[in-house]
Design an enzyme around this catalytic site. Structure first.
Site, PDB file in Angstrom:
ATOM      1  N   HIS A  64      -2.084  49.862   5.220  1.00 28.33           N
ATOM      2  CA  HIS A  64      -1.515  50.018   6.561  1.00 28.33           C
ATOM      3  C   HIS A  64      -0.452  51.102   6.535  1.00 28.33           C
ATOM      4  O   HIS A  64       0.290  51.248   5.562  1.00 28.33           O
ATOM      5  CB  HIS A  64      -0.994  48.692   7.133  1.00 28.33           C
ATOM      6  CG  HIS A  64       0.121  48.026   6.384  1.00 28.33           C
ATOM      7  ND1 HIS A  64       1.444  48.335   6.587  1.00 28.33           N
ATOM      8  CD2 HIS A  64       0.111  47.058   5.428  1.00 28.33           C
ATOM      9  CE1 HIS A  64       2.201  47.564   5.809  1.00 28.33           C
ATOM     10  NE2 HIS A  64       1.421  46.797   5.084  1.00 28.33           N
ATOM     11  N   ASP A 175       5.576  49.587   0.833  1.00 22.59           N
ATOM     12  CA  ASP A 175       4.781  48.709   1.694  1.00 22.59           C
ATOM     13  C   ASP A 175       4.646  49.411   3.037  1.00 22.59           C
ATOM     14  O   ASP A 175       5.558  49.366   3.839  1.00 22.59           O
ATOM     15  CB  ASP A 175       5.487  47.357   1.818  1.00 22.59           C
ATOM     16  CG  ASP A 175       4.713  46.361   2.636  1.00 22.59           C
ATOM     17  OD1 ASP A 175       3.582  46.666   3.039  1.00 22.59           O
ATOM     18  OD2 ASP A 175       5.260  45.268   2.889  1.00 22.59           O
ATOM     19  N   GLU A 207       0.569  46.545  11.084  1.00 20.47           N
ATOM     20  CA  GLU A 207       0.318  45.387  10.220  1.00 20.47           C
ATOM     21  C   GLU A 207       1.535  44.480  10.169  1.00 20.47           C
ATOM     22  O   GLU A 207       1.420  43.252  10.178  1.00 20.47           O
ATOM     23  CB  GLU A 207      -0.047  45.859   8.799  1.00 20.47           C
ATOM     24  CG  GLU A 207      -0.609  44.769   7.902  1.00 20.47           C
ATOM     25  CD  GLU A 207       0.423  44.054   7.041  1.00 20.47           C
ATOM     26  OE1 GLU A 207       0.045  43.132   6.331  1.00 20.47           O
ATOM     27  OE2 GLU A 207       1.631  44.407   7.092  1.00 20.47           O
ATOM     28  N   GLU A 208       2.702  45.100  10.114  1.00 21.03           N
ATOM     29  CA  GLU A 208       3.936  44.329   9.895  1.00 21.03           C
ATOM     30  C   GLU A 208       4.343  43.473  11.092  1.00 21.03           C
ATOM     31  O   GLU A 208       5.237  42.650  10.987  1.00 21.03           O
ATOM     32  CB  GLU A 208       5.093  45.276   9.518  1.00 21.03           C
ATOM     33  CG  GLU A 208       4.883  46.032   8.214  1.00 21.03           C
ATOM     34  CD  GLU A 208       4.934  45.155   6.978  1.00 21.03           C
ATOM     35  OE1 GLU A 208       5.141  43.936   7.111  1.00 21.03           O
ATOM     36  OE2 GLU A 208       4.768  45.685   5.867  1.00 21.03           O
ATOM     37  N   ASP A 230      -2.654  46.620  -0.483  1.00 22.91           N
ATOM     38  CA  ASP A 230      -1.284  46.416  -0.007  1.00 22.91           C
ATOM     39  C   ASP A 230      -0.351  46.288  -1.213  1.00 22.91           C
ATOM     40  O   ASP A 230      -0.762  46.558  -2.337  1.00 22.91           O
ATOM     41  CB  ASP A 230      -1.243  45.155   0.879  1.00 22.91           C
ATOM     42  CG  ASP A 230      -0.214  45.267   1.992  1.00 22.91           C
ATOM     43  OD1 ASP A 230       0.933  45.622   1.700  1.00 22.91           O
ATOM     44  OD2 ASP A 230      -0.566  44.988   3.143  1.00 22.91           O
ATOM     45  N   HIS A 316      10.139  45.125   1.848  1.00 22.22           N
ATOM     46  CA  HIS A 316      10.816  44.868   3.124  1.00 22.22           C
ATOM     47  C   HIS A 316      12.321  45.090   3.033  1.00 22.22           C
ATOM     48  O   HIS A 316      13.102  44.446   3.726  1.00 22.22           O
ATOM     49  CB  HIS A 316      10.475  43.476   3.682  1.00 22.22           C
ATOM     50  CG  HIS A 316       9.031  43.367   4.108  1.00 22.22           C
ATOM     51  ND1 HIS A 316       8.588  42.497   5.061  1.00 22.22           N
ATOM     52  CD2 HIS A 316       7.929  44.073   3.724  1.00 22.22           C
ATOM     53  CE1 HIS A 316       7.281  42.646   5.233  1.00 22.22           C
ATOM     54  NE2 HIS A 316       6.856  43.599   4.414  1.00 22.22           N
TER      55      HIS A 316
HETATM   56 ZN    ZN Z   1       2.156  45.423   3.602  1.00 22.78          ZN
END
Ligand code: ZN
Length: 352
Positions: A64, A175, A207-208, A230, A316
């Site tokens: 993503h 990510d 995606e998030e 991912d 994140h």
């Molecule tokens: Zn991800």
């Protein structure tokens, strides 16, 4: 390590692309795929799909393009910025960090501010009580800089190479730019070597915020087999669970996350290929979070999926980390798998 590869990884993680604001990432990869793929297209939500080959089973393997970030919710009378999450940004990764607000007038530097006395170790504030400081003293001043409700806020890039071999790579947005990178490099390798299928690479959007782009990308792809590439959650640091997922030990073949149970035949096939080719790998279960694989699996009449993760630490946050060799080995494993996914092998996997 290949300097050209490092430069590529740095460039793609420095790109700004919060969920819904993936334009720069999409443009970058669209240009890279043009000339490599036979067809490059986008869907109505903004995901990018690049297709190589015209005959054989359709195999999808994408990451993503979006990263966790924020959106301006309000500007206070004294010129501070209130914000809302786009994706689950950890609060421990927000405080005292540098950010960029993407306004129509250009980029504005911002700092996530905490109260005048700091924050006591044992108590984290609510995300809603945090603000961004942009060095303005009034709402009017902030508006003059171009800041408006709805502007995207993205962490600053801070690429670094740690360790004696400089192979522990740090930046925001591993990510999941690393998944986009794997998809792209696999297509490059397949083009050189040939492959008995139609390979579909590219990247999904949003995606998030709930694997939204994968819904439409999965539909558009008409794929028979789907790989979601991912980042995984390594737990090999002192505060980790130490259940065995470590940086440097190869791609993670994920049996299950909260949205998917990987197809067992496809996972077994991945293990066979890894062992045959001497590629290190790890098997895992992701305790939290869903991925694009969860959407791909119920595209049309159903698609066998496998979630392949590049292990990461501190996802994140603006300071996430991966190991260079894990990335290279993920490219190797996925390339070798796709090379073997001919009609007969795909039919075998599709047979229940
Ligand atoms: Zn991800």
């Amino acid at each position: 390590m290949d300097e050209r590869e490092l430069q590529f990884l740095r460039e793609i993680t420095d790109l700004k692309g919060t969920s819904g604001g993936e334009g720069a990432v999409r443009d970058y990869f669209r240009e890279k795929y043009t000339g490599l793929a036979d067809k490059v297209e986008t869907d109505g939500l903004g995901s990018l799909m690049a297709t190589l080959g015209t005959e054989g089973p359709r195999i999808l393997a994408v990451g993503h393009m979006d990263e966790v970030g924020f959106m301006v919710r309000a500007i206070t009378e004294d010129g501070f910025i209130k914000f809302s999450r786009c994706g689950f940004f950890f609060i421990t990764g927000v405080m005292s960090q540098h950010f960029t607000i993407q306004t129509e007038k250009g980029e504005v530097d911002a700092l996530c501010a905490i109260g005048p006395e700091g924050t006591r170790d044992e108590k984290f504030p609510d995300m809603d009580s945090l603000v961004m400081d942009i060095g303005c003293t009034s709402k009017e001043e902030a508006r003059e800089l171009g800041v408006q409700v709805g502007d995207f806020i993205v962490p600053k890039g801070n690429f670094a190479q740690l360790g004696k071999d400089k192979n522990y790579l740090v930046n925001k947005a591993w990510d999941n730019r690393i998944g986009c990178a794997v998809s792209y490099r696999v297509m490059e390798e397949l083009k050189k070597s040939g492959h008995p299928n139609v390979f579909i690479g590219g990247g999904s959007v949003q995606e998030e915020v709930g694997t939204r782009g994968a819904k439409t990308l999965g539909y558009l792809s008409q794929a028979e087999i789907g790989f979601s590439v991912d980042v995984g959650i390594a737990d090999d640091m002192p505060a980790g669970r130490k259940e065995g997922i470590a940086l440097g030990k190869g791609p993670e073949l994920c049996f299950m996350d909260s949205s998917t149970i990987s197809n067992r035949k496809l996972l077994r096939f991945a293990v066979e290929v890894a062992e045959e080719c001497g590629i290190p790998y790890q098997t895992s279960i992701m305790k939290h979070g869903g991925t694009d694989a969860g959407e791909f699996q119920w595209t049309r009449s159903g698609m066998p999926v496998l979630l392949i993760n590049v292990p990461s630490r501190y996802a994140h946050t603006p300071t996430s980390m991966i190991c260079y060799e894990d990335y290279i080995n993920t490219v190797k494993l996925l390339t070798e798998m796709v090379r073997r996914l001919d009609r007969a092998k795909v039919d075998e996997i599709l047979r229940f």
